[in-house]
Design a protein around this motif. Sequence first.
Motif, PDB file in Angstrom:
ATOM      1  N   THR A   1       0.816  -1.215   0.000  1.00  0.00           N
ATOM      2  CA  THR A   1       0.000   0.000   0.000  1.00  0.00           C
ATOM      3  C   THR A   1       0.855   1.273   0.000  1.00  0.00           C
ATOM      4  N   PHE A   2       1.880   1.308   0.835  1.00  0.00           N
ATOM      5  CA  PHE A   2       2.648   2.537   1.026  1.00  0.00           C
ATOM      6  C   PHE A   2       4.090   2.478   0.520  1.00  0.00           C
ATOM      7  N   GLY A   3       4.556   1.301   0.148  1.00  0.00           N
ATOM      8  CA  GLY A   3       5.948   1.160  -0.292  1.00  0.00           C
ATOM      9  C   GLY A   3       6.026   0.756  -1.743  1.00  0.00           C
ATOM     10  N   THR A   4       6.895  -0.197  -2.028  1.00  0.00           N
ATOM     11  CA  THR A   4       7.065  -0.653  -3.405  1.00  0.00           C
ATOM     12  C   THR A   4       6.563  -2.084  -3.554  1.00  0.00           C
ATOM     13  N   LEU A   5       6.242  -2.446  -4.771  1.00  0.00           N
ATOM     14  CA  LEU A   5       5.778  -3.803  -5.043  1.00  0.00           C
ATOM     15  C   LEU A   5       6.901  -4.815  -4.835  1.00  0.00           C
ATOM     16  N   ALA A   6       8.131  -4.414  -5.094  1.00  0.00           N
ATOM     17  CA  ALA A   6       9.269  -5.312  -4.853  1.00  0.00           C
ATOM     18  C   ALA A   6       9.380  -5.634  -3.360  1.00  0.00           C
ATOM     19  N   GLU A   7       9.186  -4.627  -2.514  1.00  0.00           N
ATOM     20  CA  GLU A   7       9.217  -4.856  -1.063  1.00  0.00           C
ATOM     21  C   GLU A   7       8.070  -5.770  -0.644  1.00  0.00           C
ATOM     22  N   ALA A   8       6.900  -5.580  -1.248  1.00  0.00           N
ATOM     23  CA  ALA A   8       5.742  -6.415  -0.929  1.00  0.00           C
ATOM     24  C   ALA A   8       5.995  -7.860  -1.339  1.00  0.00           C
ATOM     25  N   GLU A   9       6.605  -8.041  -2.494  1.00  0.00           N
ATOM     26  CA  GLU A   9       6.921  -9.403  -2.944  1.00  0.00           C
ATOM     27  C   GLU A   9       7.888 -10.077  -1.972  1.00  0.00           C
ATOM     28  N   THR A  10       8.933  -9.362  -1.581  1.00  0.00           N
ATOM     29  CA  THR A  10       9.923  -9.921  -0.658  1.00  0.00           C
ATOM     30  C   THR A  10       9.284 -10.298   0.679  1.00  0.00           C
ATOM     31  N   ALA A  11       8.490  -9.394   1.232  1.00  0.00           N
ATOM     32  CA  ALA A  11       7.840  -9.669   2.520  1.00  0.00           C
ATOM     33  C   ALA A  11       6.869 -10.842   2.397  1.00  0.00           C
ATOM     34  N   SER A  12       6.134 -10.918   1.294  1.00  0.00           N
ATOM     35  CA  SER A  12       5.187 -12.020   1.091  1.00  0.00           C
ATOM     36  C   SER A  12       5.918 -13.351   0.980  1.00  0.00           C
ATOM     37  N   ARG A  13       7.002 -13.363   0.239  1.00  0.00           N
ATOM     38  CA  ARG A  13       7.778 -14.608   0.095  1.00  0.00           C
ATOM     39  C   ARG A  13       8.388 -15.036   1.429  1.00  0.00           C
ATOM     40  N   THR A  14       8.824 -14.069   2.233  1.00  0.00           N
ATOM     41  CA  THR A  14       9.343 -14.396   3.567  1.00  0.00           C
ATOM     42  C   THR A  14       8.244 -14.996   4.428  1.00  0.00           C
ATOM     43  N   CYS A  15       7.067 -14.424   4.362  1.00  0.00           N
ATOM     44  CA  CYS A  15       5.932 -14.943   5.119  1.00  0.00           C
ATOM     45  C   CYS A  15       5.619 -16.375   4.707  1.00  0.00           C
ATOM     46  N   ILE A  16       5.536 -16.613   3.410  1.00  0.00           N
ATOM     47  CA  ILE A  16       5.211 -17.951   2.906  1.00  0.00           C
ATOM     48  C   ILE A  16       6.273 -18.961   3.341  1.00  0.00           C
ATOM     49  N   ALA A  17       7.540 -18.605   3.187  1.00  0.00           N
ATOM     50  CA  ALA A  17       8.617 -19.517   3.579  1.00  0.00           C
ATOM     51  C   ALA A  17       8.567 -19.810   5.076  1.00  0.00           C
ATOM     52  N   SER A  18       8.297 -18.792   5.871  1.00  0.00           N
ATOM     53  CA  SER A  18       8.251 -18.970   7.328  1.00  0.00           C
ATOM     54  C   SER A  18       7.092 -19.866   7.752  1.00  0.00           C
ATOM     55  N   ILE A  19       5.924 -19.628   7.184  1.00  0.00           N
ATOM     56  CA  ILE A  19       4.772 -20.415   7.616  1.00  0.00           C
ATOM     57  C   ILE A  19       4.872 -21.844   7.089  1.00  0.00           C
ATOM     58  N   ARG A  20       5.458 -22.018   5.914  1.00  0.00           N
ATOM     59  CA  ARG A  20       5.685 -23.376   5.405  1.00  0.00           C
ATOM     60  C   ARG A  20       6.679 -24.120   6.301  1.00  0.00           C
ATOM     61  N   ALA A  21       7.702 -23.419   6.774  1.00  0.00           N
ATOM     62  CA  ALA A  21       8.663 -24.041   7.693  1.00  0.00           C
ATOM     63  C   ALA A  21       7.951 -24.487   8.962  1.00  0.00           C
ATOM     64  N   HIS A  22       7.065 -23.647   9.465  1.00  0.00           N
ATOM     65  CA  HIS A  22       6.310 -24.004  10.676  1.00  0.00           C
ATOM     66  C   HIS A  22       5.411 -25.210  10.416  1.00  0.00           C
ATOM     67  N   LEU A  23       4.686 -25.191   9.301  1.00  0.00           N
ATOM     68  CA  LEU A  23       3.794 -26.312   8.975  1.00  0.00           C
ATOM     69  C   LEU A  23       4.592 -27.584   8.717  1.00  0.00           C
ATOM     70  N   GLY A  24       5.821 -27.456   8.237  1.00  0.00           N
ATOM     71  CA  GLY A  24       6.685 -28.619   8.047  1.00  0.00           C
ATOM     72  C   GLY A  24       7.064 -29.268   9.367  1.00  0.00           C
ATOM     73  N   LYS A  25       7.234 -28.441  10.388  1.00  0.00           N
ATOM     74  CA  LYS A  25       7.577 -28.959  11.723  1.00  0.00           C
ATOM     75  C   LYS A  25       6.339 -29.437  12.462  1.00  0.00           C
ATOM     76  N   GLU A  26       5.220 -28.750  12.239  1.00  0.00           N
ATOM     77  CA  GLU A  26       3.985 -29.063  12.944  1.00  0.00           C
ATOM     78  C   GLU A  26       2.837 -29.149  11.943  1.00  0.00           C
ATOM     79  N   PRO A  27       2.713 -30.308  11.256  1.00  0.00           N
ATOM     80  CA  PRO A  27       1.692 -30.425  10.210  1.00  0.00           C
ATOM     81  C   PRO A  27       0.258 -30.273  10.720  1.00  0.00           C
ATOM     82  N   ASP A  28       0.049 -30.496  11.997  1.00  0.00           N
ATOM     83  CA  ASP A  28      -1.287 -30.329  12.572  1.00  0.00           C
ATOM     84  C   ASP A  28      -1.439 -28.976  13.244  1.00  0.00           C
ATOM     85  N   ALA A  29      -0.703 -28.005  12.754  1.00  0.00           N
ATOM     86  CA  ALA A  29      -0.739 -26.660  13.338  1.00  0.00           C
ATOM     87  C   ALA A  29      -2.156 -26.103  13.285  1.00  0.00           C
ATOM     88  N   ALA A  30      -2.394 -25.123  14.105  1.00  0.00           N
ATOM     89  CA  ALA A  30      -3.714 -24.501  14.204  1.00  0.00           C
ATOM     90  C   ALA A  30      -4.155 -23.899  12.878  1.00  0.00           C
TER      91      ALA A  30
END
Length: 195
Positions: free
Chosen positions: A81-110
């Motif tokens: 919304t307030f920055g650049t699309l490149a920054e949004a892409e980077t933050a989104s990819r970090t989020c996806i990688a982080s949550i996938r890592a969590h789900l990989g460790k805890e497949p029955d996560a909330a």
Amino acid sequence: VASLRAREQALKLASSPGQELIELGWIASAATVLRDRARAAESLARAQTTLQRLRSGANWARFGDVWQANFSHASAKFVRTFGTLAEAETASRTCIASIRAHLGKEPDAADAAFVLLVECTHELIAALVRSGRIDDAAPIATEMRELARDYAVKQGRAAFAARMTPVIVRVAVERGRFAEARADIDFAIERLRAA
């Protein structure tokens, strides 16, 4: 506005830095939606400070990926919304990688972990579409369509799949795949009627 107030109240009641981080992320997201840049930026700054504190804590090994994903999700919304699309892409990819890592460790996560995966994927697709990278967005939209549908059916949350439909349909329309777009719209309507 009511959601923002509720999250601000929840922040006052947060009993741990982890809960505080999650509430600050939701406050930043809600303020971003309301176009309150100052409040969103302040909440993100506080969240980043809290995240740094959490990194050295005993619970980082277990919850660090979830905390990072929550922070990255709020950041992605803000910078889209307030920055650049490149920054949004980077933050989104970090989020996806982080949550996938969590789900990989805890497949029955909330459920919240799965919802966050789809929300971050939504942010990534939106950033790619806005930057004109439709071909990059297409395979991600296909994956998100399946994730959202599976989740909606398994959890009985029809509105969840419907909420993801606009960005998926936009990718299909941009690619000239109108039958695919119509099928996605029909599926969302069907799920809402069944609810």
